[in-house]
Scaffold this active site. Structure first.
Site, PDB file in Angstrom:
ATOM      1  N   GLY A 131      51.634  78.883  24.957  1.00  0.00           N
ATOM      2  CA  GLY A 131      51.328  79.792  23.852  1.00  0.00           C
ATOM      3  C   GLY A 131      52.158  79.491  22.630  1.00  0.00           C
ATOM      4  N   ASN A 132      52.164  80.408  21.682  1.00  0.00           N
ATOM      5  CA  ASN A 132      53.014  80.259  20.497  1.00  0.00           C
ATOM      6  C   ASN A 132      53.478  81.638  20.043  1.00  0.00           C
ATOM      7  OD1 ASN A 132      51.093  81.318  18.389  1.00  0.00           O
ATOM      8  ND2 ASN A 132      49.854  79.658  19.228  1.00  0.00           N
ATOM      9  N   ARG A 133      54.286  81.664  19.014  1.00  0.00           N
ATOM     10  CA  ARG A 133      54.963  82.907  18.629  1.00  0.00           C
ATOM     11  C   ARG A 133      54.147  83.820  17.715  1.00  0.00           C
ATOM     12  NH1 ARG A 133      60.076  82.349  20.391  1.00  0.00           N
ATOM     13  NH2 ARG A 133      60.902  80.223  20.532  1.00  0.00           N
ATOM     14  N   SER A 134      52.911  83.498  17.440  1.00  0.00           N
ATOM     15  CA  SER A 134      52.130  84.323  16.511  1.00  0.00           C
ATOM     16  C   SER A 134      51.935  85.743  17.069  1.00  0.00           C
ATOM     17  CB  SER A 134      50.765  83.680  16.275  1.00  0.00           C
ATOM     18  OG  SER A 134      49.953  84.569  15.553  1.00  0.00           O
TER      19      SER A 134
END
Ligand code: CTP
Length: 400
Positions: free
Chosen positions: A208-211
């Site tokens: 995933g990512n931090r958005s």
């Protein structure tokens, strides 16, 4: 820029215990650049001090039809000057007076003497709020176009808990802003994406990512406030504004499928989502057990949704991309603008403090296909959304 900036707002305060919270509404409005004139009823003056409001507002508080010897008709001048009249808290009596057109003091007289939009934030005990007479009055006011904000459930005066608690100051200010927002996207369809996609490794783990989805949610709520029909394709449905139609997705492939379905017919597409560029090639259907050793993670590219939209853009459709960068902001943003055939790219340097991922604030630089550059210093994500949508509305061809 907040839609209340430079606008004259008459802030009516009546005699409910929530009157002290009206001081916070006043402060927020003045902070957003509004010209605020407080009008306090006799009941309000038993709850809060005139000096508090005179100190916070843009003009001294008005407390009576007769308090200013130079003006025999303060209600008509207030009514005419007002761009909006807000009453918070609004007692059952004020609501009844407003419905029947009764004018017994400077506030009710001003409400009769104005053609400006009226916003009312009721506050009273649950038994009073639930009375058919009060409900009937509120329904009639809403039908006539008065904006009713709240009340909400929560602690009430005297230790009771129930519905009838005044909406929070931030919510009241948002309602005032909504009323004063120009309907620059009325009749338009706007598709927004938000959040970070999650690409499964196995049944429980993902890449995933931090958005956080906050910037996209702000764009969606602002577009709806401007009258657009909004579809939000998001991995963060809990953050979605009530006014948007929500399509909840998890992966880049699901987001691509949803966007493909919704994009035709959209007047603008704002891709605020952080879409994974790579996904695990062969996600396991069950949980990988660590006893079996460290798995090798083979990745494969995902489809670039925005680039596909840019390649098949329908005439007049406005395409907006986002670029979260940590270096060479301008160069990277301009490459994405051109290579994906976008009208606008919104770039931010996410290595800076308080910028982007997870924060409520953002600093953006917006580049448009015509070569223009617009820097927005650190501000709220709502304000950043306003700047982006001002540009989107300006780029849209005239409605047929
Ligand atoms: N985007 C997309 N589909 C993808 C990847 C990104 O639609 N598979 C969109 C994002 O929503 C965003 C913009 O493209 O609006 C970001 O551009 P991109 O070049 O993909 O940025 P990065 O993924 O950060 O690429 P890079 O690694 O080159 O910085």
């Amino acid at each position: 820029m907040s839609p209340v900036r430079g606008r004259c707002i008459v802030l009516g305060v009546t005699g409910g215990i929530a009157a002290y919270k009206a001081a916070e509404v006043c402060r927020r409005l003045v902070g957003a650049g509004a010209h605020v004139v407080p009008v306090l009823t006799a009941g309000a003056l038993r709850m809060v001090g005139e000096t508090t409001f005179s100190a916070l507002a843009s003009e001294p508080a008005v407390t009576s039809l007769w308090s200013d010897p130079s003006s025999a008709i303060p209600h008509t001048s207030l009514g005419r000057r007002a761009d909006a009249v807000v009453v918070c808290p609004a007692t059952a009596r004020l609501i009844s007076d407003l419905r029947t057109g009764r004018s017994g003091d400077v506030l009710t007289a001003t409400l009769l003497a104005t053609r400006a939009p009226v916003i009312v934030a009721p506050a009273m005990h649950t038994e009073m709020w639930e009375q058919p007479s009060v409900q009937d009055n509120v329904a009639v006011l809403a039908e006539r176009g008065v904006t009713i904000v709240g009340p909400v459930e929560g602690p009430l005066a005297g230790g009771d808990i129930g519905s009838g608690r005044m909406a929070e100051p931030a919510e009241i200010v948002t309602a005032i802003e909504a009323v004063l927002t120009p309907q620059s996207l009325a009749g338009r369809r706007v598709l927004v994406t938000s959040g970070g996609t999650r690409e499964p490794i196995d049944a429980v783990r993902f890449v995933g990512n931090r958005s956080s989805g906050k910037q996209g949610a702000a764009v969606a709520s602002e577009a709806a406030a401007r009258g657009a029909e909004v579809v939000l394709v998001t991995t963060e449905p809990d953050r979605a504004p009530a006014a948007a139609r929500v399509v909840a997705v998890e992966t880049a492939a699901e987001m691509a499928a949803a966007v493909e379905l919704e994009a035709p017919g959209a007047d603008a597409v704002v891709m605020a989502a952080a879409v994974a560029d790579f996904r695990p090639a062969r996600p396991a259907g069950t949980k990988l057990k660590k006893g079996l050793g460290v798995p090798a993670l083979e990745l494969q590219p995902t489809r670039d949704i925005l680039a596909s939209l840019g390649a098949s853009k329908s005439p007049g459709q406005v395409l907006v991309g986002f670029a979260a960068e940590t270096e060479d902001l301008e160069t990277n943003a301009l490459i994405k603008l051109r290579s994906k055939n976008l009208d606008v790219i919104v770039a931010n340097d996410v290595s800076k403090e308080h910028v982007g991922f997870g924060h409520d604030t953002n600093e953006i630089v917006m580049y448009t296909a015509d070569g223009a550059r617009h820097h927005v210093p650190l501000t709220t994500k709502q304000e950043a959304a306003r700047v982006v949508l001002d540009k989107v509305a300006a780029l849209m061809p005239e409605a047929p």
